[in-house]
Design a protein around this motif. Structure first.
Motif, PDB file in Angstrom:
ATOM      1  N   UNK A  74       0.860  -1.187   0.000  1.00  9.37           N
ATOM      2  CA  UNK A  74       0.000   0.000   0.000  1.00  9.37           C
ATOM      3  C   UNK A  74       0.893   1.234   0.000  1.00  9.37           C
ATOM      4  N   UNK A  75       0.818   1.990  -1.077  1.00  7.23           N
ATOM      5  CA  UNK A  75       1.659   3.174  -1.242  1.00  7.23           C
ATOM      6  C   UNK A  75       0.821   4.424  -1.028  1.00  7.23           C
ATOM      7  N   UNK A  76       1.106   5.129   0.039  1.00  8.04           N
ATOM      8  CA  UNK A  76       0.433   6.417   0.251  1.00  8.04           C
ATOM      9  C   UNK A  76       1.307   7.499  -0.371  1.00  8.04           C
TER      10      UNK A  76
ATOM     11  N   UNK B   3       2.997  12.923  -8.848  1.00 10.91           N
ATOM     12  CA  UNK B   3       4.473  12.931  -8.800  1.00 10.91           C
ATOM     13  C   UNK B   3       4.948  11.557  -9.295  1.00 10.91           C
ATOM     14  N   UNK B   4       4.709  11.316 -10.569  1.00  4.74           N
ATOM     15  CA  UNK B   4       4.808   9.960 -11.114  1.00  4.74           C
ATOM     16  C   UNK B   4       6.221   9.392 -11.072  1.00  4.74           C
ATOM     17  N   UNK B   5       7.224  10.174 -11.410  1.00  8.01           N
ATOM     18  CA  UNK B   5       8.589   9.655 -11.388  1.00  8.01           C
ATOM     19  C   UNK B   5       8.974   9.185  -9.991  1.00  8.01           C
ATOM     20  N   UNK B   6       8.630   9.981  -8.985  1.00  6.97           N
ATOM     21  CA  UNK B   6       8.921   9.567  -7.615  1.00  6.97           C
ATOM     22  C   UNK B   6       8.131   8.316  -7.239  1.00  6.97           C
ATOM     23  N   UNK B   7       6.901   8.230  -7.732  1.00  2.87           N
ATOM     24  CA  UNK B   7       6.097   7.045  -7.467  1.00  2.87           C
ATOM     25  C   UNK B   7       6.797   5.792  -7.975  1.00  2.87           C
TER      26      UNK B   7
ATOM     27  N   UNK C 284       8.246  14.787   3.631  1.00  4.61           N
ATOM     28  CA  UNK C 284       7.760  15.102   4.972  1.00  4.61           C
ATOM     29  C   UNK C 284       6.334  14.612   5.193  1.00  4.61           C
ATOM     30  N   UNK C 285       5.495  14.691   4.164  1.00  2.00           N
ATOM     31  CA  UNK C 285       4.103  14.284   4.284  1.00  2.00           C
ATOM     32  C   UNK C 285       3.923  12.781   4.114  1.00  2.00           C
ATOM     33  N   UNK C 286       4.581  12.187   3.115  1.00  2.00           N
ATOM     34  CA  UNK C 286       4.337  10.797   2.754  1.00  2.00           C
ATOM     35  C   UNK C 286       5.400   9.816   3.236  1.00  2.00           C
ATOM     36  N   UNK C 287       6.392  10.303   3.960  1.00  2.00           N
ATOM     37  CA  UNK C 287       7.419   9.413   4.465  1.00  2.00           C
ATOM     38  C   UNK C 287       8.433   9.017   3.406  1.00  2.00           C
ATOM     39  N   UNK C 288       8.985   7.815   3.570  1.00  2.00           N
ATOM     40  CA  UNK C 288      10.056   7.351   2.676  1.00  2.00           C
ATOM     41  C   UNK C 288       9.650   6.031   2.026  1.00  2.00           C
ATOM     42  N   UNK C 289       9.986   5.869   0.744  1.00  3.08           N
ATOM     43  CA  UNK C 289       9.682   4.628   0.027  1.00  3.08           C
ATOM     44  C   UNK C 289      10.658   4.448  -1.129  1.00  3.08           C
ATOM     45  N   UNK C 290      10.883   3.194  -1.484  1.00  4.38           N
ATOM     46  CA  UNK C 290      11.713   2.891  -2.649  1.00  4.38           C
ATOM     47  C   UNK C 290      10.902   2.945  -3.946  1.00  4.38           C
ATOM     48  N   UNK C 291       9.572   3.100  -3.832  1.00  3.77           N
ATOM     49  CA  UNK C 291       8.740   3.270  -5.015  1.00  3.77           C
ATOM     50  C   UNK C 291       8.140   1.984  -5.559  1.00  3.77           C
ATOM     51  N   UNK C 292       7.254   2.153  -6.537  1.00  4.39           N
ATOM     52  CA  UNK C 292       6.529   1.026  -7.128  1.00  4.39           C
ATOM     53  C   UNK C 292       7.452   0.021  -7.810  1.00  4.39           C
TER      54      UNK C 292
ATOM     55  N   UNK D 207      -7.682  16.214 -14.677  1.00  3.48           N
ATOM     56  CA  UNK D 207      -6.561  15.717 -15.479  1.00  3.48           C
ATOM     57  C   UNK D 207      -5.733  14.650 -14.768  1.00  3.48           C
ATOM     58  N   UNK D 208      -6.296  14.065 -13.715  1.00  4.09           N
ATOM     59  CA  UNK D 208      -5.584  12.980 -13.033  1.00  4.09           C
ATOM     60  C   UNK D 208      -5.462  11.738 -13.910  1.00  4.09           C
ATOM     61  N   UNK D 209      -6.315  11.653 -14.941  1.00  4.78           N
ATOM     62  CA  UNK D 209      -6.197  10.516 -15.863  1.00  4.78           C
ATOM     63  C   UNK D 209      -4.820  10.490 -16.525  1.00  4.78           C
ATOM     64  N   UNK D 210      -4.173  11.661 -16.652  1.00  3.36           N
ATOM     65  CA  UNK D 210      -2.851  11.725 -17.268  1.00  3.36           C
ATOM     66  C   UNK D 210      -1.834  10.926 -16.456  1.00  3.36           C
ATOM     67  N   UNK D 211      -1.963  10.978 -15.140  1.00  2.09           N
ATOM     68  CA  UNK D 211      -1.062  10.199 -14.287  1.00  2.09           C
ATOM     69  C   UNK D 211      -1.345   8.711 -14.422  1.00  2.09           C
ATOM     70  N   UNK D 212      -2.621   8.358 -14.535  1.00  2.00           N
ATOM     71  CA  UNK D 212      -3.007   6.960 -14.758  1.00  2.00           C
ATOM     72  C   UNK D 212      -2.330   6.438 -16.024  1.00  2.00           C
ATOM     73  N   UNK D 213      -2.377   7.239 -17.094  1.00  2.00           N
ATOM     74  CA  UNK D 213      -1.807   6.828 -18.378  1.00  2.00           C
ATOM     75  C   UNK D 213      -0.287   6.720 -18.302  1.00  2.00           C
ATOM     76  N   UNK D 214       0.349   7.568 -17.523  1.00  2.00           N
ATOM     77  CA  UNK D 214       1.804   7.467 -17.348  1.00  2.00           C
ATOM     78  C   UNK D 214       2.184   6.134 -16.723  1.00  2.00           C
ATOM     79  N   UNK D 215       1.357   5.668 -15.791  1.00  7.16           N
ATOM     80  CA  UNK D 215       1.619   4.364 -15.183  1.00  7.16           C
ATOM     81  C   UNK D 215       1.398   3.253 -16.204  1.00  7.16           C
ATOM     82  N   UNK D 216       0.372   3.394 -17.033  1.00  3.71           N
ATOM     83  CA  UNK D 216       0.141   2.431 -18.122  1.00  3.71           C
ATOM     84  C   UNK D 216       1.362   2.329 -19.033  1.00  3.71           C
TER      85      UNK D 216
END
Length: 405
Positions: A59-61, A66-70, A77-85, A125-134
């Protein structure tokens, strides 16, 4: 049996992936959601019900914009630390992406309420982020869920659905030509609530080639409709067996104020929100009006007049609605976290609005999904969820169509 690897974007508390898990055919590699309360609940549920011992890593909060970071990781500071998807998916083959951006920007009701018609809302325009993941993972297929209002939304002056279709095409995916045919009435699939959503199935051109259009047409015309129910479920079917909660003298329990009884045999989250005596009398009056057949207060005009007589204020919309035992519920919205005036229990003796558990059942969420956190958070999560009763059938249909050998 080899399971189908999926990720869920804009996952909320997991209504969509819950149905996919219930089908038994899918493995949830990751869920992405930016709000804290849904992430806490989803992580708990994946661990306790579906035995994902590493649910905290799945579960990634995070903000999907911020797709590249995802993909590659973040320290925030808000979302903590993660190595990403990417670190979670690694060398696993991702077969399917499911999910849909928040619907408020596309909903007709939202556009009416907003003075700018939601044209300035970033969620358009959040669909644009969805498509980047696709584009990044190139799955065989995707499922994109949203409100039917997406077909008429024009935040830039041209239909947003045309922009979305073009973006899917450029990403290498085929979707239905006429997406009005992708609007699904969930009551036809056993959901005891009047709820329709657009379910866009996209297929990879590389994977399915010239057969993609035929497969998609078969999905909407043959495969998914084969899961329709013969008899629609009602409010009584959904909540009729739950313990009654009756008005009583106010009391404090675990630091919270209550106006209704809490039976010992109640399932989790089945406690009435606090209601003052005036509202209890209104609920009793309106529910009695329905049950005795007088129906003096069923029209919009009469309900608005009643509200004005009682409160001294005027409203452009009617504030009250009583659920009917032998019909489907009206829409369960995220707005429930503010009040339950449009979701009054049909039993006049109980004189209350519906509980979190009743809202969950009307949304097709099983009783073993225990919501933690505030009552308001739970109502909001439920209202934003995809009913698992439907998403399980969707998962079965996709498995039968695309993945079954």
């Amino acid at each position: 049996m080899k399971k189908i690897n999926t990720i869920d974007l804009f996952a909320g508390c997991g209504g969509l992936c819950e149905g996919f898990e219930m089908s038994g055919h899918y493995n949830t590699l990751a869920c992405v959601e930016w709000e804290k309360a849904p992430c806490v609940n989803l992580e708990k549920h994946l661990k306790e019900k579906w035995n994902y011992t590493d649910a905290n890593r799945r579960v990634f909060r995070f903000d999907i914009q911020r797709t590249d970071e995802l993909f590659y990781g973040w320290n925030d500071a808000e979302y903590g630390k993660s190595l990403g998807l990417d670190s979670c998916i690694k060398n696993k083959k991702l077969d399917l992406i499911i999910g849909g951006p928040p619907c408020q920007a596309y909903s007709v009701a939202g556009r009416i309420r907003d003075e700018h018609g939601m044209k300035d809302d970033y969620r358009n325009f959040l669909f644009e982020s969805y498509v980047k993941v696709l584009k990044h993972y190139k799955p065989k297929a995707f499922v994109f869920e949203n409100v039917p209002g997406i077909l008429s939304a024009k935040p830039t002056g041209k239909p947003i659905i045309d922009v979305i279709k073009k973006t899917f095409d450029e990403a290498g995916y085929v979707v239905l030509n006429d997406l009005s045919k992708a609007i699904i009435d969930f009551t036809e699939y056993g959901v005891p609530q009047k709820r329709s959503r657009i379910i866009i199935l996209g297929l990879s051109k590389d994977e399915y080639g010239e057969h993609a259009y035929q497969i998609i047409n078969d999905f909407y015309l043959k495969v998914l409709p084969s899961f329709k129910v013969k008899k629609k479920a009602t409010v009584r079917d959904a909540i009729g067996d739950l313990p009654a909660l009756y008005p009583t003298a106010d009391f404090i329990f675990d630091g919270k104020r209550y106006s209704h009884t809490i039976p010992k045999d109640s399932p989790s989250n089945h406690a009435s929100r606090w209601h003052n005596k005036r509202d209890q009398e209104i609920f009793r009056l309106l529910a009695n009006d329905i049950s005795c057949g007088e129906k003096k207060y069923v029209s919009t005009a009469s309900l608005k007049q009643l509200y004005t007589e009682i409160t001294g204020h005027e409203s452009n919309i009617h504030k009250y609605y009583v659920l009917r035992w032998d019909e489907q519920s009206n829409l369960i919205p995220a707005h429930l976290f503010k009040d339950g005036l449009r979701h009054i229990h049909p039993d006049a003796q109980q004189a209350r609005s519906i509980t979190v558990r009743e809202a969950a059942r009307l949304q097709g969420i099983p009783d073993d999904y225990e919501f933690v956190g505030t009552q308001a958070d739970a109502y909001k999560m439920i209202g934003n969820a995809v009913p698992p009763i439907f998403s399980k059938k969707l998962a079965e249909a996709l498995y039968r169509l695309l993945f079954k050998k």
